[in-house]
Design a protein around this motif. Structure first.
Motif, PDB file in Angstrom:
ATOM      1  N   LEU A  24      65.041  54.131   7.867  1.00 19.76           N
ATOM      2  CA  LEU A  24      65.708  55.116   8.735  1.00 19.76           C
ATOM      3  C   LEU A  24      65.386  56.574   8.387  1.00 19.76           C
ATOM      4  CD1 LEU A  24      69.392  53.984   9.409  1.00 19.76           C
ATOM      5  CD2 LEU A  24      67.507  54.145  11.029  1.00 19.76           C
ATOM      6  N   ALA A  25      65.699  56.980   7.164  1.00 19.10           N
ATOM      7  CA  ALA A  25      65.572  58.407   6.852  1.00 19.10           C
ATOM      8  C   ALA A  25      65.464  58.610   5.336  1.00 19.10           C
ATOM      9  CB  ALA A  25      66.803  59.147   7.373  1.00 19.10           C
ATOM     10  N   PRO A  26      64.212  58.638   4.808  1.00 19.15           N
ATOM     11  CA  PRO A  26      64.074  58.805   3.356  1.00 19.15           C
ATOM     12  C   PRO A  26      64.752  60.074   2.846  1.00 19.15           C
ATOM     13  CG  PRO A  26      61.909  58.832   4.463  1.00 19.15           C
ATOM     14  CD  PRO A  26      62.922  58.482   5.498  1.00 19.15           C
ATOM     15  N   GLY A  27      64.718  61.119   3.670  1.00 22.77           N
ATOM     16  CA  GLY A  27      65.278  62.406   3.240  1.00 22.77           C
ATOM     17  C   GLY A  27      66.799  62.421   3.172  1.00 22.77           C
ATOM     18  N   TYR A  28      67.476  61.469   3.791  1.00 26.46           N
ATOM     19  CA  TYR A  28      68.945  61.444   3.735  1.00 26.46           C
ATOM     20  C   TYR A  28      69.452  60.948   2.387  1.00 26.46           C
ATOM     21  CZ  TYR A  28      69.610  62.275   8.766  1.00 26.46           C
ATOM     22  OH  TYR A  28      69.643  62.820  10.016  1.00 26.46           O
ATOM     23  N   ARG A  29      68.582  60.257   1.676  1.00 20.38           N
ATOM     24  CA  ARG A  29      68.921  59.744   0.344  1.00 20.38           C
ATOM     25  C   ARG A  29      70.176  58.875   0.372  1.00 20.38           C
ATOM     26  NH1 ARG A  29      65.255  58.766  -1.229  1.00 20.38           N
ATOM     27  NH2 ARG A  29      65.794  58.599  -3.416  1.00 20.38           N
ATOM     28  N   VAL A  30      70.201  57.903   1.249  1.00 11.37           N
ATOM     29  CA  VAL A  30      71.336  56.982   1.269  1.00 11.37           C
ATOM     30  C   VAL A  30      70.859  55.584   0.858  1.00 11.37           C
ATOM     31  CG1 VAL A  30      73.177  55.924   2.627  1.00 11.37           C
ATOM     32  CG2 VAL A  30      72.549  58.305   3.033  1.00 11.37           C
ATOM     33  N   TYR A  34      70.567  49.684  15.006  1.00 15.07           N
ATOM     34  CA  TYR A  34      69.697  49.373  13.864  1.00 15.07           C
ATOM     35  C   TYR A  34      68.799  48.169  14.149  1.00 15.07           C
ATOM     36  CZ  TYR A  34      68.451  49.227   8.889  1.00 15.07           C
ATOM     37  OH  TYR A  34      67.777  49.265   7.693  1.00 15.07           O
ATOM     38  N   ASP A  35      69.394  47.103  14.706  1.00 12.88           N
ATOM     39  CA  ASP A  35      68.612  45.890  14.962  1.00 12.88           C
ATOM     40  C   ASP A  35      67.441  46.186  15.894  1.00 12.88           C
ATOM     41  OD1 ASP A  35      70.159  44.407  13.409  1.00 12.88           O
ATOM     42  OD2 ASP A  35      71.276  43.388  15.011  1.00 12.88           O
ATOM     43  N   TYR A  36      67.747  46.905  16.953  1.00 12.91           N
ATOM     44  CA  TYR A  36      66.727  47.231  17.938  1.00 12.91           C
ATOM     45  C   TYR A  36      65.634  48.099  17.299  1.00 12.91           C
ATOM     46  CZ  TYR A  36      64.563  49.514  21.935  1.00 12.91           C
ATOM     47  OH  TYR A  36      63.655  50.010  22.824  1.00 12.91           O
ATOM     48  N   HIS A  37      66.091  49.109  16.534  1.00 13.95           N
ATOM     49  CA  HIS A  37      65.133  49.999  15.856  1.00 13.95           C
ATOM     50  C   HIS A  37      64.233  49.204  14.908  1.00 13.95           C
ATOM     51  CE1 HIS A  37      63.479  52.916  13.133  1.00 13.95           C
ATOM     52  NE2 HIS A  37      64.193  52.409  12.140  1.00 13.95           N
ATOM     53  N   LEU A  38      64.852  48.305  14.124  1.00 13.05           N
ATOM     54  CA  LEU A  38      64.061  47.518  13.160  1.00 13.05           C
ATOM     55  C   LEU A  38      63.045  46.626  13.860  1.00 13.05           C
ATOM     56  CD1 LEU A  38      66.573  46.363  10.389  1.00 13.05           C
ATOM     57  CD2 LEU A  38      64.746  48.031  10.187  1.00 13.05           C
ATOM     58  N   GLN A  39      63.479  46.032  14.976  1.00 17.76           N
ATOM     59  CA  GLN A  39      62.543  45.171  15.720  1.00 17.76           C
ATOM     60  C   GLN A  39      61.309  45.951  16.139  1.00 17.76           C
ATOM     61  OE1 GLN A  39      64.323  43.378  19.193  1.00 17.76           O
ATOM     62  NE2 GLN A  39      65.809  42.332  17.883  1.00 17.76           N
ATOM     63  N   LYS A  40      61.563  47.174  16.659  1.00 14.54           N
ATOM     64  CA  LYS A  40      60.445  48.010  17.121  1.00 14.54           C
ATOM     65  C   LYS A  40      59.556  48.418  15.946  1.00 14.54           C
ATOM     66  CE  LYS A  40      61.337  51.699  19.267  1.00 14.54           C
ATOM     67  NZ  LYS A  40      61.907  52.855  19.904  1.00 14.54           N
ATOM     68  N   MET A  41      60.217  48.773  14.860  1.00 12.80           N
ATOM     69  CA  MET A  41      59.480  49.245  13.686  1.00 12.80           C
ATOM     70  C   MET A  41      58.607  48.129  13.092  1.00 12.80           C
ATOM     71  SD  MET A  41      61.091  51.299  10.505  1.00 12.80           S
ATOM     72  CE  MET A  41      60.060  51.883   9.170  1.00 12.80           C
ATOM     73  N   ARG A  42      59.189  46.915  13.040  1.00 10.41           N
ATOM     74  CA  ARG A  42      58.436  45.787  12.480  1.00 10.41           C
ATOM     75  C   ARG A  42      57.205  45.475  13.335  1.00 10.41           C
ATOM     76  NH1 ARG A  42      63.811  43.425  11.057  1.00 10.41           N
ATOM     77  NH2 ARG A  42      63.944  42.590  13.157  1.00 10.41           N
ATOM     78  N   THR A  43      57.405  45.514  14.667  1.00 10.09           N
ATOM     79  CA  THR A  43      56.270  45.228  15.555  1.00 10.09           C
ATOM     80  C   THR A  43      55.182  46.278  15.357  1.00 10.09           C
ATOM     81  OG1 THR A  43      57.865  44.372  17.121  1.00 10.09           O
ATOM     82  CG2 THR A  43      55.657  44.768  17.975  1.00 10.09           C
ATOM     83  N   ALA A  44      55.605  47.552  15.322  1.00 11.88           N
ATOM     84  CA  ALA A  44      54.616  48.630  15.167  1.00 11.88           C
ATOM     85  C   ALA A  44      53.868  48.469  13.842  1.00 11.88           C
ATOM     86  CB  ALA A  44      55.313  49.984  15.219  1.00 11.88           C
ATOM     87  N   LEU A  45      54.594  48.163  12.775  1.00  5.63           N
ATOM     88  CA  LEU A  45      53.949  48.030  11.461  1.00  5.63           C
ATOM     89  C   LEU A  45      52.992  46.844  11.420  1.00  5.63           C
ATOM     90  CD1 LEU A  45      56.836  48.836   8.940  1.00  5.63           C
ATOM     91  CD2 LEU A  45      54.686  50.069   9.216  1.00  5.63           C
ATOM     92  N   ASN A  46      53.401  45.766  12.060  1.00  8.17           N
ATOM     93  CA  ASN A  46      52.543  44.584  12.068  1.00  8.17           C
ATOM     94  C   ASN A  46      51.228  44.884  12.795  1.00  8.17           C
ATOM     95  OD1 ASN A  46      51.676  42.023  11.698  1.00  8.17           O
ATOM     96  ND2 ASN A  46      53.217  41.015  12.946  1.00  8.17           N
ATOM     97  N   SER A  78      55.755  55.479   2.273  1.00  6.48           N
ATOM     98  CA  SER A  78      56.954  55.904   3.003  1.00  6.48           C
ATOM     99  C   SER A  78      56.648  55.887   4.496  1.00  6.48           C
ATOM    100  CB  SER A  78      57.424  57.288   2.550  1.00  6.48           C
ATOM    101  OG  SER A  78      56.395  58.191   2.695  1.00  6.48           O
ATOM    102  N   PRO A  79      57.662  55.643   5.303  1.00  4.51           N
ATOM    103  CA  PRO A  79      57.394  55.452   6.733  1.00  4.51           C
ATOM    104  C   PRO A  79      56.904  56.727   7.407  1.00  4.51           C
ATOM    105  CG  PRO A  79      59.758  55.534   6.277  1.00  4.51           C
ATOM    106  CD  PRO A  79      59.068  55.534   4.956  1.00  4.51           C
ATOM    107  N   ASP A  80      56.001  56.560   8.352  1.00  5.55           N
ATOM    108  CA  ASP A  80      55.538  57.697   9.134  1.00  5.55           C
ATOM    109  C   ASP A  80      56.703  58.171  10.003  1.00  5.55           C
ATOM    110  OD1 ASP A  80      52.978  59.086   9.837  1.00  5.55           O
ATOM    111  OD2 ASP A  80      53.710  58.575  11.839  1.00  5.55           O
ATOM    112  N   MET A  81      56.806  59.479  10.197  1.00  4.88           N
ATOM    113  CA  MET A  81      57.901  60.044  11.019  1.00  4.88           C
ATOM    114  C   MET A  81      58.001  59.385  12.394  1.00  4.88           C
ATOM    115  SD  MET A  81      60.155  62.293  10.326  1.00  4.88           S
ATOM    116  CE  MET A  81      60.473  63.379  11.706  1.00  4.88           C
ATOM    117  N   ASN A  82      56.820  59.017  12.955  1.00  5.03           N
ATOM    118  CA  ASN A  82      56.826  58.426  14.309  1.00  5.03           C
ATOM    119  C   ASN A  82      57.518  57.071  14.356  1.00  5.03           C
ATOM    120  OD1 ASN A  82      55.367  60.561  15.207  1.00  5.03           O
ATOM    121  ND2 ASN A  82      53.397  59.570  14.736  1.00  5.03           N
ATOM    122  N   LEU A  83      57.694  56.458  13.186  1.00  5.44           N
ATOM    123  CA  LEU A  83      58.344  55.146  13.163  1.00  5.44           C
ATOM    124  C   LEU A  83      59.865  55.278  13.059  1.00  5.44           C
ATOM    125  CD1 LEU A  83      56.013  53.340  10.581  1.00  5.44           C
ATOM    126  CD2 LEU A  83      56.123  52.860  13.024  1.00  5.44           C
TER     127      LEU A  83
END
Ligand SMILES: Cc1ncc(COP(=O)(O)O)c(C=O)c1O
Length: 474
Positions: free
Chosen positions: A319-325, A365-377, A119-124
């Motif tokens: 985005l938010a595992p705890g939101y359960r969406v 969302y697009d911007y967030h995903l771009q940042k998240m993908r870079t960080a994960l990579n 599951s994603p780290d909160m910082n992501l």
């Protein structure tokens, strides 16, 4: 001298409240129920309740406030009892559910370096922005108090159709059903196309949640090999016939745990196969947006002309595992899925559906995903560097092109559960391979999550796992 019935009663009441205070049901500063209400509930006279409360007072657990009542007070003696718990070793000859139960128990220890959860780290995650949106939603004319429509909030379904554009321009909001996470989407799809006792194909290795889901629905599972190079259409077709399969359940992009992604050609073949055989394919694409390559991988759904693909996804990994969406596109089984949603959940959660719709609407969302993908990579490459440096040479490591886990094959005979138990002694949690199959095939594999930002602690933890492995091999 024997205790009188009244003494028993007041002791019982005092013991009951003492237990609740120890468990923090009544926290420091909170008020105990009034003497009158407790006397009615227990069918005793108020004097008995007063006796119980005096007894708690004499132990220093509560204090009386004039004209107000009895309040829980701070008591140093309570602290050690409420905080002491112990880690457990996973049973080395145990089955996947026994191992999982222990792993979940150990997850409550926050001081561990945790490589065991995907599951994603909160910082992501964009926690602050979501918090702001929740506040705005609560203050708006539609604060999410009413039931949202059965199929899901229209705003959210419109936004979901929009974010699907990178892999399909044909997603219609009216064909989407929102769910409580991807797991509910999978459950509803299975509900719609199977009966207890039916058999479903699952790839191997597979996410352990699939086995729990299938067993709770009393479905049988057949493991199939759809790994990139082992993908064999003919074999798959024979399995479908041989076991009279009622569905195939597959993660087509960045499979958890081995990272496998089917090629576009394989996806097309798979859709042709399920269409020809009229067997639904339940496609789990929960990691599809977390790719490290230039373009998002394709989906089976995008090649589905006749509605045999039931596509499932969620915002839990992005985005938010705890939101359960979550949500699904059940194809030709749309009505059945909606019917099952009505009978099991009635609706989704309006507030979190609205909040996610707002987040998507703002184009973030697009911007967030771009940042998240870079960080994960970047994290993946740092983890990989350390694994190569600290682990024995004899291991084999997957090279996922997305997601947040690596799958590591240890030398034959090295037991991943033993490694898990040795690693917890050093404060490190890993996921042993045994939980990713119901036929115990992967006892010399481990899965490591690289969702947590790489830092000194992570490097030290990886070095420790590496040195335990060196000892186990030599
Ligand atoms: C392949 C896969 N599908 C589904 C889920 C569950 O997703 P959700 O939290 O949205 O229910 C997970 C969670 O790890 C997963 O790995």
């Amino acid at each position: 001298m024997r205790a009188s019935p009244t003494q028993h009663k007041y002791n019982q009441i005092a013991d009951h409240f003492e237990r609740l205070i120890h468990k923090n049901v009544f926290k420091v500063g909170s008020k105990l129920p009034s003497v009158r209400s407790v006397s009615v509930k227990y069918g005793v006279n108020p004097g008995t309740v007063f006796q119980a409360y005096y007894s708690l007072e004499s132990k220093g657990l509560v204090e009386a406030k004039p004209k107000s009542g009895y309040y829980v007070r701070f008591n140093r003696r309570r602290l050690p009892e409420s905080t002491i718990t112990h880690t457990r070793e996973v049973p080395e000859a145990g089955n996947a559910s026994e191992i999982l139960a222990t792993m979940f128990h150990n997850l409550s220890f926050k001081d561990f370096v945790n490589f065991s959860t995907a599951s994603p780290d909160m910082n992501l995650l964009p926690a602050l922005k979501l918090k702001k949106i929740i506040h705005q939603t609560l203050k708006s004319g539609n604060p999410g108090i009413e039931y949202p429509p059965l199929q899901g909030s229209p705003d959210l379904r419109n936004q979901i159709a929009r974010i699907c554009v990178p892999w399909s321009k044909d997603v219609d909001p009216d064909h989407i059903v929102t769910t409580s996470g991807c797991i509910e989407a999978l459950r509803l799809c299975l509900n719609a196309v199977t009966q207890p006792g039916d058999t479903v194909a699952v790839q191997h290795p597979a996410y352990f949640g699939f086995f729990q889901l299938l067993s709770s629905l009393r479905l049988n599972a057949v493991e199939v090999n759809v790994n990139d190079k082992d993908f064999n259409e003919e074999q798959l077709m024979n399995i479908v016939k041989k076991f009279s399969l009622k569905a195939l359940l597959l993660v087509t992009n960045f499979n958890n745990p081995d990272g496998n992604t089917l090629t576009t050609a394989q996806k097309k073949k798979l859709v042709q196969l399920v269409t020809k055989m009229q067997v639904p394919l339940i496609e789990d694409d929960v990691y599809g947006d977390l790719y490290f390559t230039a373009r998002r991988p394709s989906t089976c759904k995008s090649f589905d002309k006749e509605g045999w693909v039931m596509y499932c996804n969620s915002f839990s990994k992005t985005l938010a595992p705890g939101y359960r969406v979550g949500w699904c596109l059940p194809g030709r089984f749309l009505d059945q899925v909606i019917q099952f949603k009505l009978s099991t959940a009635i609706s989704g959660v309006a507030l979190t559906e609205l909040a996610i719709a707002k987040f998507l609407e703002n184009g973030r969302y697009d911007y967030h995903l771009q940042k998240m993908r870079t960080a994960l990579n970047v994290q993946y490459l740092r983890y990989l560097r350390d694994i190569i440096e600290y682990f024995p040479e004899k291991i084999r490591i997957s090279r996922p092109a997305g997601g947040f886990v690596v799958w590591i094959q240890l030398p034959e005979g090295v037991d991943a559960c033993k490694l898990y138990n040795r690693a917890i002694e050093f404060g490190v949690l890993i996921a042993p391979g045994q939980i990713f199959s119901f036929s115990n095939r992967f006892s010399n594999f481990i899965r490591l999550s690289f969702a947590k930002a790489h830092n000194e602690n992570v490097a030290t933890a990886l070095r420790r796992v590496g040195s335990i492995l060196h000892q186990m091999i030599n």
